[in-house]
Design a protein around this motif. Structure first.
Motif, mmCIF file in Angstrom:
data_model
loop_
_atom_site.group_PDB
_atom_site.id
_atom_site.type_symbol
_atom_site.label_atom_id
_atom_site.label_comp_id
_atom_site.label_asym_id
_atom_site.label_seq_id
_atom_site.Cartn_x
_atom_site.Cartn_y
_atom_site.Cartn_z
ATOM 1 N N PHE A 119 11.527 45.438 32.148
ATOM 2 C CA PHE A 119 11.097 45.645 33.530
ATOM 3 C C PHE A 119 9.591 45.891 33.637
ATOM 4 C CE2 PHE A 119 15.386 47.660 33.110
ATOM 5 C CZ PHE A 119 16.095 46.617 33.673
ATOM 6 N N ILE A 120 8.980 46.449 32.587
ATOM 7 C CA ILE A 120 7.592 46.871 32.671
ATOM 8 C C ILE A 120 6.647 45.889 31.990
ATOM 9 C CG2 ILE A 120 5.984 48.722 32.024
ATOM 10 C CD1 ILE A 120 8.292 50.675 32.328
ATOM 11 N N GLN A 121 7.098 45.242 30.932
ATOM 12 C CA GLN A 121 6.225 44.371 30.156
ATOM 13 C C GLN A 121 5.599 43.233 30.964
ATOM 14 O OE1 GLN A 121 8.073 42.930 26.584
ATOM 15 N NE2 GLN A 121 6.127 42.856 25.473
ATOM 16 N N PRO A 122 6.249 42.698 31.999
ATOM 17 C CA PRO A 122 5.569 41.672 32.804
ATOM 18 C C PRO A 122 4.280 42.166 33.459
ATOM 19 C CG PRO A 122 7.923 41.605 33.217
ATOM 20 C CD PRO A 122 7.663 42.834 32.393
ATOM 21 N N TYR A 123 4.138 43.492 33.634
ATOM 22 C CA TYR A 123 2.951 44.053 34.279
ATOM 23 C C TYR A 123 2.015 44.736 33.285
ATOM 24 C CZ TYR A 123 6.403 43.554 37.993
ATOM 25 O OH TYR A 123 7.370 43.055 38.826
ATOM 26 N N ILE A 124 2.600 45.307 32.202
ATOM 27 C CA ILE A 124 1.806 45.975 31.165
ATOM 28 C C ILE A 124 2.333 45.452 29.824
ATOM 29 C CG2 ILE A 124 1.051 48.182 30.229
ATOM 30 C CD1 ILE A 124 1.761 49.488 32.862
ATOM 31 N N PRO A 125 1.592 44.590 29.142
ATOM 32 C CA PRO A 125 2.181 43.751 28.078
ATOM 33 C C PRO A 125 2.565 44.443 26.780
ATOM 34 C CG PRO A 125 -0.173 43.354 28.282
ATOM 35 C CD PRO A 125 0.205 44.227 29.431
ATOM 36 N N TYR A 126 1.800 45.453 26.330
ATOM 37 C CA TYR A 126 2.061 46.028 25.012
ATOM 38 C C TYR A 126 2.941 47.275 25.131
ATOM 39 C CZ TYR A 126 -1.720 42.972 23.520
ATOM 40 O OH TYR A 126 -2.498 41.872 23.273
ATOM 41 N N PHE A 127 3.915 47.395 24.224
ATOM 42 C CA PHE A 127 4.757 48.586 24.257
ATOM 43 C C PHE A 127 5.108 49.031 22.849
ATOM 44 C CE2 PHE A 127 8.088 45.456 23.758
ATOM 45 C CZ PHE A 127 9.097 46.115 23.079
ATOM 46 N N LYS A 128 5.398 50.319 22.727
ATOM 47 C CA LYS A 128 5.861 50.900 21.467
ATOM 48 C C LYS A 128 7.073 51.756 21.778
ATOM 49 C CE LYS A 128 4.489 53.724 17.505
ATOM 50 N NZ LYS A 128 4.974 52.718 16.540
ATOM 51 N N HIS A 129 8.116 51.623 20.964
ATOM 52 C CA HIS A 129 9.362 52.345 21.197
ATOM 53 C C HIS A 129 9.679 53.215 19.993
ATOM 54 C CE1 HIS A 129 13.871 52.540 20.759
ATOM 55 N NE2 HIS A 129 13.681 53.141 21.909
ATOM 56 N N ASN A 130 10.030 54.489 20.259
ATOM 57 C CA ASN A 130 10.460 55.417 19.217
ATOM 58 C C ASN A 130 11.798 56.026 19.623
ATOM 59 O OD1 ASN A 130 8.023 55.254 17.635
ATOM 60 N ND2 ASN A 130 7.048 56.534 19.188
ATOM 61 N N GLY A 131 12.624 56.307 18.648
ATOM 62 C CA GLY A 131 13.873 57.013 18.892
ATOM 63 C C GLY A 131 14.081 58.057 17.820
ATOM 64 N N PHE A 132 14.511 59.251 18.216
ATOM 65 C CA PHE A 132 14.693 60.311 17.239
ATOM 66 C C PHE A 132 15.583 61.393 17.820
ATOM 67 C CE2 PHE A 132 10.496 60.652 19.249
ATOM 68 C CZ PHE A 132 10.705 61.765 20.040
ATOM 69 N N THR A 133 16.115 62.239 16.937
ATOM 70 C CA THR A 133 16.879 63.411 17.380
ATOM 71 C C THR A 133 15.933 64.584 17.484
ATOM 72 O OG1 THR A 133 17.439 63.989 15.105
ATOM 73 C CG2 THR A 133 19.014 62.626 16.319
#
Length: 521
Positions: free
Chosen positions: A222-236
């Protein structure tokens, strides 16, 4: 003023405050019995710079805010807005204040603001820092921004009624370094997509953290079309080896109900590639409402740049999540006056001054908060033994059980605490019983203010005991606040009061869902 009698206050007000009202620069009004005395005269406090208000009646609040407009030096305002207030009117009144730079608004009503219209150029507020505790939709932020051309930081925090698993943090840093942070549950994919589309060219970093939404939405779609670079993290949350550097960021999210097994997803969106350290440091700067609080982490979590550069002299509130070990990499906190012990730490039955000597002196603490389920009283005794200047004690969540109370009176440590502690305020934001309240009133004989919530099982018996105890013993004055009341409960409390043969003067006052009772000789 909470423990001040009516006659003493009137004398103080007439003989000191009124003759010196032109010189007063800072005013904290935390006693609902006295606020109305100021509402009609506040416009004469020409040199007032800072004002903090407790929760007061809607009529009194509206009158007071209207009278603040004439104050050309008022730069800092903190307001507690009770049930039934017209939120749009509150905002309109505050936006008319000519010199306001810093403002904190805490709303009791959990409903969104619908009727505030977009600002015309005729109403522009000078506010630079705005902190709001309320339920908010992102569309409301667009409206707020139209009134705040000089805004630097906007922080909105909402205690989610459905539990932590539905909470989300939405944070943005704009190119002009304007910071916006919103925590709550009133978010949809369409809300965030619409906001991103409107402001995409002005956004430097967009951040989303969640415990549940991340599993529902793939935000990059949903966001990448407007802001191209992303980083995703997942943790407990409990996995410090993975989330140590980010743990402090979620202090605001987890401070009311932490879940060590909660799974967190974190998304960063930027227009250019940024390092993990830069992303982390930027997000650390977004949350202004935690600037005086600090969550103490394990030693290997304290070496990130956001901690190394932190001004520890500004920290007033230290949160201890679990037992800590001495380490030269842990900072010293010279000005902390409040400490919160959370669930993991409070399960320990041992505490000593030496345990904390490498980070602070326990003797400097004036306020203690216990946010935990506690099985025994030993930890309370240990805490009070080494904090001789503490004057307030706050319990959140289930407190100590009522078992072993009678036998505890024979303990030498108990007698030491009775003779030496200076606790004047106790607040139960938690389960309580009459026996538990009785225990703490005996333990803290200098108590002047007690607050607890409605309880179907314990309220009437506890209220009757408090009335009898303070009326027949050496209390010269005492104040009580019961929160969560309705009309039926107020009638019951009034009936209990009338049934007592009180030998003291007293006042009662109901402000929204809080019942106040004060008595004195």
């Amino acid at each position: 003023m909470l423990s001040m009698s009516k006659s003493v206050f009137e004398s103080y007000y007439n003989n000191f405050i009124l003759p010196n009202q032109h010189q007063i620069q800072t005013l904290y009004l935390f006693d609902p019995f006295v606020v109305e005395s100021f509402s009609s005269t506040i416009s004469q406090y020409f040199h007032l710079h800072q004002l903090k208000l407790c929760e007061i009646s809607v009529e009194c609040l509206e009158n007071l805010l209207h009278n603040l407009v004439s104050l050309n030096n008022l730069s800092s305002l903190s307001v507690h807005v009770g049930h039934g207030a017209n939120k749009s009117n509150v905002y309109q009144n505050i936006f008319h204040l000519p010199a306001l730079k810093f403002c904190t608004l805490r709303f009791e009503d959990n409903n969104p603001m619908w009727s505030l219209s977009m600002s015309s150029n005729s109403l522009q507020s000078p506010i630079e820092n705005l902190i709001i505790y309320d339920s908010f939709a992102l569309d409301n932020i667009n409206t707020l921004l139209s009134y705040l051309p000089k805004l630097q930081r906007l922080s909105i925090k909402h205690r989610c009624e459905f539990g932590i698993e539905y909470s989300l943090i939405f944070a943005v840093v704009f190119n002009d370094l304007k910071h916006i942070s919103v925590m709550g549950s009133r978010f949809t994919q369409l809300d965030i997509e619409k906001f991103t589309k409107i402001y995409s060219l002005n956004i430097k970093i967009l951040h989303i953290s969640s415990t549940n939404y991340g599993g529902i939405f793939q935000w990059n779609k949903f966001i990448q079309p407007y802001i191209p670079y992303f980083k995703h993290n997942g943790f407990t949350f409990g996995n410090l080896s993975e989330c140590g550097r980010s743990m402090k960021l979620y202090h605001s999210l987890y401070e009311d109900n932490s879940s060590p097994r909660a799974y967190i997803e974190q998304w960063f969106f930027t227009h250019e590639v940024m390092s993990d350290e830069d992303l982390h440091e930027m997000f650390c700067s977004i949350q202004p409402y935690t600037r005086h609080s600090f969550l103490l982490l394990h030693q290997y979590c304290m070496d990130s740049k956001c901690h190394v550069d932190r001004n520890y002299r500004s920290i007033r509130h230290l949160i201890i999540p679990k037992q800590i070990q001495p380490c030269k990499c842990l900072p010293y906190f010279p000005n902390v006056t409040k400490m919160t012990f959370t669930d993991d730490y409070a399960r320990s039955s041992y505490l000593s001054d030496a345990e904390f000597s490498f980070i602070l002196s326990l003797k400097q603490l004036t306020s203690l908060a216990i946010r935990a389920v506690m099985e025994e009283f030993d930890i309370i005794v240990g805490i009070l033994r080494y904090t001789p200047h503490a004057h307030s004690l706050i319990f959140t969540f289930t407190t100590t059980r009522s078992k072993r109370l009678s036998s505890f009176h024979k303990d030498e440590r108990y007698q030491y605490i009775v003779n030496h502690n200076k606790i004047k305020t106790i607040v139960f934001n938690a389960h309580y019983t009459k026996k538990l309240v009785q225990f703490y009133m005996d333990l803290c004989p200098r108590l002047e203010y007690l607050s607890y919530r409605i309880s179907e099982k314990s309220l009437e018996a506890t209220f009757q005991y408090v009335l009898t105890e303070t009326n027949q013993t050496a209390y010269n004055q005492f104040s009580l606040c019961i929160f969560g009341v309705n009309t039926n409960w107020i009638d019951k409390l009034q009936a209990i009061i009338e049934s007592q043969e009180l030998m003291k003067n007293y006042l009662t006052k109901t402000v929204n869902n809080k019942f106040y009772f004060k008595w004195w000789y």
